[in-house]
Design a protein around this motif. Structure first.
Motif, PDB file in Angstrom:
ATOM      1  N   SER A 217       0.815  -1.215   0.000  1.00 39.34           N
ATOM      2  CA  SER A 217       0.000   0.000   0.000  1.00 39.34           C
ATOM      3  C   SER A 217       0.845   1.260   0.000  1.00 39.34           C
ATOM      4  O   SER A 217       0.342   2.345  -0.316  1.00 39.34           O
ATOM      5  CB  SER A 217      -0.926  -0.005   1.216  1.00 39.34           C
ATOM      6  N   ALA A 218       2.132   1.144   0.325  1.00 41.81           N
ATOM      7  CA  ALA A 218       3.016   2.316   0.324  1.00 41.81           C
ATOM      8  C   ALA A 218       3.536   2.647  -1.064  1.00 41.81           C
ATOM      9  O   ALA A 218       3.976   3.771  -1.302  1.00 41.81           O
ATOM     10  CB  ALA A 218       4.203   2.080   1.270  1.00 41.81           C
ATOM     11  N   PHE A 219       3.471   1.703  -2.018  1.00 42.88           N
ATOM     12  CA  PHE A 219       4.030   1.926  -3.352  1.00 42.88           C
ATOM     13  C   PHE A 219       2.958   2.495  -4.277  1.00 42.88           C
ATOM     14  O   PHE A 219       2.576   1.869  -5.271  1.00 42.88           O
ATOM     15  CB  PHE A 219       4.594   0.625  -3.919  1.00 42.88           C
ATOM     16  N   VAL A 220       2.510   3.688  -3.986  1.00 42.60           N
ATOM     17  CA  VAL A 220       1.401   4.266  -4.748  1.00 42.60           C
ATOM     18  C   VAL A 220       1.839   4.701  -6.137  1.00 42.60           C
ATOM     19  O   VAL A 220       1.011   4.828  -7.045  1.00 42.60           O
ATOM     20  CB  VAL A 220       0.798   5.458  -3.981  1.00 42.60           C
ATOM     21  N   ASN A 221       3.123   4.941  -6.355  1.00 43.74           N
ATOM     22  CA  ASN A 221       3.627   5.395  -7.654  1.00 43.74           C
ATOM     23  C   ASN A 221       4.453   4.320  -8.346  1.00 43.74           C
ATOM     24  O   ASN A 221       5.256   4.634  -9.232  1.00 43.74           O
ATOM     25  CB  ASN A 221       4.474   6.660  -7.484  1.00 43.74           C
ATOM     26  N   LEU A 222       4.276   3.081  -7.975  1.00 44.17           N
ATOM     27  CA  LEU A 222       5.051   1.989  -8.563  1.00 44.17           C
ATOM     28  C   LEU A 222       4.692   1.820 -10.035  1.00 44.17           C
ATOM     29  O   LEU A 222       3.521   1.716 -10.395  1.00 44.17           O
ATOM     30  CB  LEU A 222       4.771   0.691  -7.800  1.00 44.17           C
ATOM     31  N   ARG A 223       5.732   1.791 -10.877  1.00 41.65           N
ATOM     32  CA  ARG A 223       5.542   1.631 -12.315  1.00 41.65           C
ATOM     33  C   ARG A 223       6.046   0.292 -12.834  1.00 41.65           C
ATOM     34  O   ARG A 223       5.483  -0.259 -13.766  1.00 41.65           O
ATOM     35  CB  ARG A 223       6.257   2.762 -13.069  1.00 41.65           C
ATOM     36  N   HIS A 224       7.119  -0.189 -12.265  1.00 38.83           N
ATOM     37  CA  HIS A 224       7.761  -1.407 -12.778  1.00 38.83           C
ATOM     38  C   HIS A 224       7.953  -2.390 -11.631  1.00 38.83           C
ATOM     39  O   HIS A 224       8.605  -2.071 -10.641  1.00 38.83           O
ATOM     40  CB  HIS A 224       9.114  -1.050 -13.411  1.00 38.83           C
ATOM     41  N   LEU A 225       7.376  -3.566 -11.761  1.00 42.81           N
ATOM     42  CA  LEU A 225       7.504  -4.626 -10.775  1.00 42.81           C
ATOM     43  C   LEU A 225       8.339  -5.753 -11.372  1.00 42.81           C
ATOM     44  O   LEU A 225       7.991  -6.296 -12.424  1.00 42.81           O
ATOM     45  CB  LEU A 225       6.133  -5.144 -10.355  1.00 42.81           C
ATOM     46  N   ARG A 251       0.920 -11.592  -5.427  1.00 41.01           N
ATOM     47  CA  ARG A 251      -0.136 -11.322  -6.408  1.00 41.01           C
ATOM     48  C   ARG A 251      -1.360 -10.715  -5.740  1.00 41.01           C
ATOM     49  O   ARG A 251      -1.942  -9.740  -6.259  1.00 41.01           O
ATOM     50  CB  ARG A 251      -0.507 -12.621  -7.121  1.00 41.01           C
ATOM     51  N   ILE A 252      -1.771 -11.233  -4.604  1.00 43.25           N
ATOM     52  CA  ILE A 252      -2.939 -10.689  -3.907  1.00 43.25           C
ATOM     53  C   ILE A 252      -2.668  -9.260  -3.441  1.00 43.25           C
ATOM     54  O   ILE A 252      -3.562  -8.405  -3.488  1.00 43.25           O
ATOM     55  CB  ILE A 252      -3.315 -11.597  -2.727  1.00 43.25           C
ATOM     56  N   ALA A 253      -1.441  -8.973  -3.018  1.00 44.66           N
ATOM     57  CA  ALA A 253      -1.107  -7.619  -2.570  1.00 44.66           C
ATOM     58  C   ALA A 253      -1.214  -6.617  -3.715  1.00 44.66           C
ATOM     59  O   ALA A 253      -1.677  -5.481  -3.518  1.00 44.66           O
ATOM     60  CB  ALA A 253       0.298  -7.608  -1.977  1.00 44.66           C
ATOM     61  N   VAL A 254      -0.813  -7.001  -4.914  1.00 46.94           N
ATOM     62  CA  VAL A 254      -0.936  -6.111  -6.066  1.00 46.94           C
ATOM     63  C   VAL A 254      -2.396  -5.896  -6.428  1.00 46.94           C
ATOM     64  O   VAL A 254      -2.814  -4.786  -6.778  1.00 46.94           O
ATOM     65  CB  VAL A 254      -0.147  -6.679  -7.263  1.00 46.94           C
ATOM     66  N   GLU A 255      -3.187  -6.944  -6.333  1.00 42.23           N
ATOM     67  CA  GLU A 255      -4.595  -6.848  -6.714  1.00 42.23           C
ATOM     68  C   GLU A 255      -5.427  -6.082  -5.700  1.00 42.23           C
ATOM     69  O   GLU A 255      -6.429  -5.450  -6.074  1.00 42.23           O
ATOM     70  CB  GLU A 255      -5.166  -8.257  -6.895  1.00 42.23           C
ATOM     71  N   ARG A 256      -5.034  -6.077  -4.445  1.00 42.63           N
ATOM     72  CA  ARG A 256      -5.827  -5.413  -3.404  1.00 42.63           C
ATOM     73  C   ARG A 256      -5.450  -3.949  -3.203  1.00 42.63           C
ATOM     74  O   ARG A 256      -6.102  -3.259  -2.427  1.00 42.63           O
ATOM     75  CB  ARG A 256      -5.667  -6.162  -2.077  1.00 42.63           C
ATOM     76  N   ASN A 257      -4.396  -3.472  -3.877  1.00 47.65           N
ATOM     77  CA  ASN A 257      -3.987  -2.075  -3.752  1.00 47.65           C
ATOM     78  C   ASN A 257      -4.209  -1.346  -5.074  1.00 47.65           C
ATOM     79  O   ASN A 257      -4.233  -1.955  -6.144  1.00 47.65           O
ATOM     80  CB  ASN A 257      -2.508  -1.980  -3.354  1.00 47.65           C
ATOM     81  N   CYS A 258      -4.374  -0.042  -4.975  1.00 46.84           N
ATOM     82  CA  CYS A 258      -4.605   0.788  -6.160  1.00 46.84           C
ATOM     83  C   CYS A 258      -3.266   1.237  -6.751  1.00 46.84           C
ATOM     84  O   CYS A 258      -2.819   2.370  -6.532  1.00 46.84           O
ATOM     85  CB  CYS A 258      -5.474   1.989  -5.806  1.00 46.84           C
ATOM     86  N   LEU A 259      -2.622   0.363  -7.489  1.00 50.66           N
ATOM     87  CA  LEU A 259      -1.346   0.674  -8.139  1.00 50.66           C
ATOM     88  C   LEU A 259      -1.640   1.094  -9.571  1.00 50.66           C
ATOM     89  O   LEU A 259      -1.362   0.380 -10.540  1.00 50.66           O
ATOM     90  CB  LEU A 259      -0.418  -0.540  -8.086  1.00 50.66           C
ATOM     91  N   ASN A 260      -2.201   2.278  -9.715  1.00 46.30           N
ATOM     92  CA  ASN A 260      -2.658   2.737 -11.023  1.00 46.30           C
ATOM     93  C   ASN A 260      -1.514   3.047 -11.979  1.00 46.30           C
ATOM     94  O   ASN A 260      -1.729   3.062 -13.197  1.00 46.30           O
ATOM     95  CB  ASN A 260      -3.540   3.982 -10.866  1.00 46.30           C
ATOM     96  N   ALA A 261      -0.315   3.307 -11.479  1.00 46.63           N
ATOM     97  CA  ALA A 261       0.817   3.627 -12.347  1.00 46.63           C
ATOM     98  C   ALA A 261       1.551   2.389 -12.835  1.00 46.63           C
ATOM     99  O   ALA A 261       2.439   2.496 -13.681  1.00 46.63           O
ATOM    100  CB  ALA A 261       1.796   4.549 -11.612  1.00 46.63           C
ATOM    101  N   LEU A 262       1.231   1.219 -12.342  1.00 46.66           N
ATOM    102  CA  LEU A 262       1.937  -0.006 -12.704  1.00 46.66           C
ATOM    103  C   LEU A 262       1.608  -0.382 -14.146  1.00 46.66           C
ATOM    104  O   LEU A 262       0.464  -0.686 -14.475  1.00 46.66           O
ATOM    105  CB  LEU A 262       1.536  -1.139 -11.754  1.00 46.66           C
ATOM    106  N   ASP A 263       2.623  -0.361 -15.030  1.00 49.20           N
ATOM    107  CA  ASP A 263       2.419  -0.709 -16.432  1.00 49.20           C
ATOM    108  C   ASP A 263       3.511  -1.618 -16.989  1.00 49.20           C
ATOM    109  O   ASP A 263       3.468  -1.961 -18.171  1.00 49.20           O
ATOM    110  CB  ASP A 263       2.329   0.553 -17.294  1.00 49.20           C
ATOM    111  N   THR A 264       4.490  -2.015 -16.178  1.00 46.26           N
ATOM    112  CA  THR A 264       5.589  -2.863 -16.638  1.00 46.26           C
ATOM    113  C   THR A 264       5.779  -3.998 -15.649  1.00 46.26           C
ATOM    114  O   THR A 264       5.864  -3.766 -14.437  1.00 46.26           O
ATOM    115  CB  THR A 264       6.896  -2.066 -16.782  1.00 46.26           C
ATOM    116  N   LEU A 265       5.856  -5.222 -16.156  1.00 50.76           N
ATOM    117  CA  LEU A 265       6.029  -6.408 -15.327  1.00 50.76           C
ATOM    118  C   LEU A 265       7.156  -7.248 -15.898  1.00 50.76           C
ATOM    119  O   LEU A 265       7.175  -7.545 -17.097  1.00 50.76           O
ATOM    120  CB  LEU A 265       4.733  -7.225 -15.273  1.00 50.76           C
TER     121      LEU A 265
END
Length: 521
Positions: A217-225, A251-265
C-alpha cells in the motif's frame, strides 16, 4: 558526546547501499532512536538536529552552504531539470551523504535515491515495525521494485506428518486475506497447530497475506515490478516450495492495492510453476476482480525455464500454463520479451490444439504428496492475439516456420518490430516464416496533379506497409538471428483506392525527379 554520536550514526549508514530494504529500515530505526535520545522532534532522513547543544559556528558552515550567496548555484539547484540531471549522475553513496547535509537536500535527493528499491524476502521483511515505518516515509518515491526470493534448501518444505499416527497428511492451502482475531490461520485449529510446529518461520511469513497487502500500500507510484526467483533446478520440479506461497501473497497484494501507475512487469528468472500461482484467474485467492490490476500492464518480460515433458494432448505441459497466463494481457500489451532458459522451447504464442485439453494441477499447488494428480477440464482456447502489440522479442525458440507465419499474419497491422534472437526453424525456411511482413503490396496507378511533400510523416494515416528494415546479426552463442522493424513511424489508417493510386504516382514522380535518392517504400 551523545549529540556527536547522533550526527555520525546516519552518515555511517549512508555509506551502505541505500537500494536494499534492510538498509532503509536500519537507517529509519537508527534515526528514530537517536532522535529520542537527543530529545528533539521527529526528524526526516538526513535532517540536521538543531535541538542539540552544538555551537552556532558549526551550524553556520552548513547554513551558508544551503543558503548559498552564489546566484549560479541557487539558479542551478532550484531549477528542476538541472537539479534532476545532477542527481541522476550521483552514485547512491553520494546521494545518501547529500541527504545528511540539510532538510532541503534530504527532500530533493530522496526521489532519485529511493526510485529503485530491491527487496529480498526474509522472515521479518514485512512484519518489523521499523521497516513498515520506513516504507510509509519512502514508498511514495519508489518507481521500480525488485522482489527477489531465491530457491534454496530452506525454501523446500517437508511432507506433513501426523504426530500421533506418523501418516502423511494432505493440506489444501487457502489464503487468509484479512486477519481475524481468534480465527485459525490455516482453516482449523488442528491443521494450524501442525503447520506451526512442523513448518519453518519463513513459510508463515510467506503466507502472511495481510502483511504483503499492508507493505504494498506504500508503493502508490510503482511503475515497474520485477519478480526474481533464481536458483531453480529441474530435479526439484515437484517439490513444495515456500517461494510459491510468497508469489501468491505478492499477487494478492498487487490486486488489493490501487497501483494505477503499474504498467511494466518483469518475471526473470522465474520457474515454470510460478505462472500458475501468479495467474489472477487460476491461482488461490483469485476473485472476478483480480484481473483488473493486471490489464494495465503494457510491457511484459518473461524469462522461464524450458521443460520437455508433454501432456496427453501432445503439447508441453508448461506451455498450456504459460498461454493461460498470457491471456490476461491480450488487451493492452505493447511490448513482449520472452526467453526460454536452458534448452530451446516452442513459440509461446503458438495456437493450441483444437481438442479439449486438461490443465494438470501442480503437486505443490495442492500441498500433498499423493501420486495421482487430478486434472481440471478446460475449454478449447482460441489463438493468442495481442490487439496492440508493437514490439516482440523472442529468444532461444525452436519452432516451425508455419507458427511464426501465423503469428505474423495475426499481428502484422500493429507489429512494428520483431526480434528473433537465437531462433531455430525446425521446418520450413525464413522466407516462408516472414512472408506476411516482407511481401510487397501492390497499388493501382493513376495520374493526378498533387503537391510534393518531402516528409515521411505525410504518409501517416495510410495503408499499413510491410516491414521496411531487415537486419541479420550473430548472437553471442554464434547462432544467426533476425530483427525486423518498420522505417515509417506511426500507425496508419485505411484510405480509398483512388488516394492509394495518387500516393503511388507521387512516389514514382519523386523517384524520377530525385534520381532514386529517396526510397519511400
Amino acid at each position: 558526546m551523545a549529540n556527536r554520536q547522533h550526527n555520525t550514526t546516519p552518515y555511517a549508514l549512508a555509506n551502505k547501499p541505500s537500494s536494499s530494504f534492510s538498509t532503509i529500515s536500519s537507517a529509519g530505526s537508527a534515526t528514530s532512536a537517536a532522535t529520542s535520545r537527543s530529545g528533539g522532534s521527529k526528524l526526516l532522513f538526513g535532517e540536521i538536529d538543531q535541538s542539540s547543544d552544538r555551537s552556532s559556528d558549526s551550524f553556520a558552515s552548513v547554513c551558508s552552504f544551503v543558503l548559498s550567496d552564489s546566484s549560479t548555484f541557487l539558479k542551478t539547484w532550484l531549477d528542476d531539470s538541472c537539479r534532476e540531471n545532477i542527481l541522476s549522475y550521483l552514485p547512491r553513496k553520494d546521494l545518501s551523504s547529500l541527504r545528511l547535509v540539510g532538510h532541503d537536500f534530504s527532500v530533493r535527493a530522496a526521489p532519485a535515491l529511493f526510485s529503485d528499491l530491491s527487496i529480498t524476502f526474509k522472515t521479518a521483511t514485512f512484519t518489523r515495525p521499523a521497516r513498515l515505518a520506513a516504507l510509509d516515509r519512502l514508498g511514495f518515491y519508489v518507481k521500480t521494485m525488485r522482489f527477489s526470493m531465491p530457491h534454496t534448501h530452506e525454501t523446500f518444505l517437508p511432507p506433513l506428518v501426523d504426530p500421533d499416527t506418523g501418516e502423511e497428511l494432505s493440506f489444501t492451502y487457502t489464503p487468509q486475506v484479512a486477519s481475524c482475531a481468534g480465527q485459525p490461520k490455516y482453516g482449523d485449529a488442528g491443521t494450524t497447530e501442525i503447520l506451526t510446529r512442523q513448518y519453518p518461520a519463513l513459510f508463515h511469513a510467506a503466507t502472511n497475506v495481510p502483511a504483503f497487502v499492508r507493505a504494498f500500500s506504500a508503493f502508490v507510484n510503482l511503475r515497474h515490478l520485477q519478480v526474481q526467483c533464481p536458483g531453480y533446478q529441474e530435479a526439484s520440479r515437484y517439490r513444495r516450495s515456500i517461494v510459491d506461497f510468497a508469489l501468491i501473497s505478492l499477487r494478492i497484494a498487487v490486486e488489493r492495492n490501487c497501483l494505477n501507475a503499474l504498467d511494466t512487469l518483469t518475471l526473470a528468472p522465474i520457474h515454470p510453476g510460478a505462472l500458475q500461482f501468479l495467474s489472477p484467474l487460476m491461482a488461490y485467492g483469485a476473485t472476478p476482480r483480480s484481473s483488473r490490476a493486471w490489464t494495465r500492464i503494457r510491457r511484459l518480460t518473461i524469462h522461464t525455464n524450458s521443460l520437455h515433458g508433454t501432456d496427453i494432448d501432445g503439447r508441453p505441459e508448461h506451455l498450456k500454463i504459460l498461454q493461460a497466463y498470457l491471456r490476461n494481457f491480450q488487451q493492452n500489451l505493447d511490448a513482449f520479451d520472452f526467453r526460454w532458459l536452458g534448452g530451446t522451447g516452442p513459440l509461446p504464442t503458438q495456437q493450441p490444439c483444437n481438442a479439449a485439453s486438461s490443465l494438470q494441477e501442480h503437486p505443490s499447488h495442492r500441498l500433498d504428496h499423493r501420486r495421482e494428480r487430478p486434472t481440471r477440464a478446460v475449454k478449447a482456447s482460441k489463438p493468442l492475439r495481442f490487439s496492440r502489440l508493437k514490439h516482440m522479442k523472442l529468444k532461444n525458440v525452436a519452432t516451425p516456420a508455419t507458427e511464426i507465419r501465423a503469428f505474423a499474419e495475426i499481428h502484422k497491422r500493429t507489429l512494428e518490430e520483431l526480434d528473433l534472437e537465437d531462433t531455430e526453424l525446425t521446418r520450413g525456411n525464413w522466407n516462408e516464416a516472414l512472408s506476411p511482413l516482407t511481401r510487397q503490396t501492390h497499388h493501382r496507378t493513376s495520374h493526378a496533379e498533387i503537391p510534393i511533400m518531402l516528409s515521411p510523416t505525410a504518409f501517416a494515416g495510410s495503408v499499413p506497409s510491410p516491414m521496411e528494415r531487415i537486419e541479420s546479426y550473430i548472437t553471442p552463442s554464434g547462432r544467426p538471428s533476425l530483427r525486423l522493424s518498420k522505417w515509417l513511424p506511426g500507425r496508419r489508417s485505411h484510405k480509398s483506392a483512388a488516394h492509394s493510386g495518387k500516393k503511388g504516382s507521387c512516389d514514382n514522380q519523386l523517384k524520377r525527379m530525385l534520381g532514386g535518392v529517396l526510397s519511400w517504400m
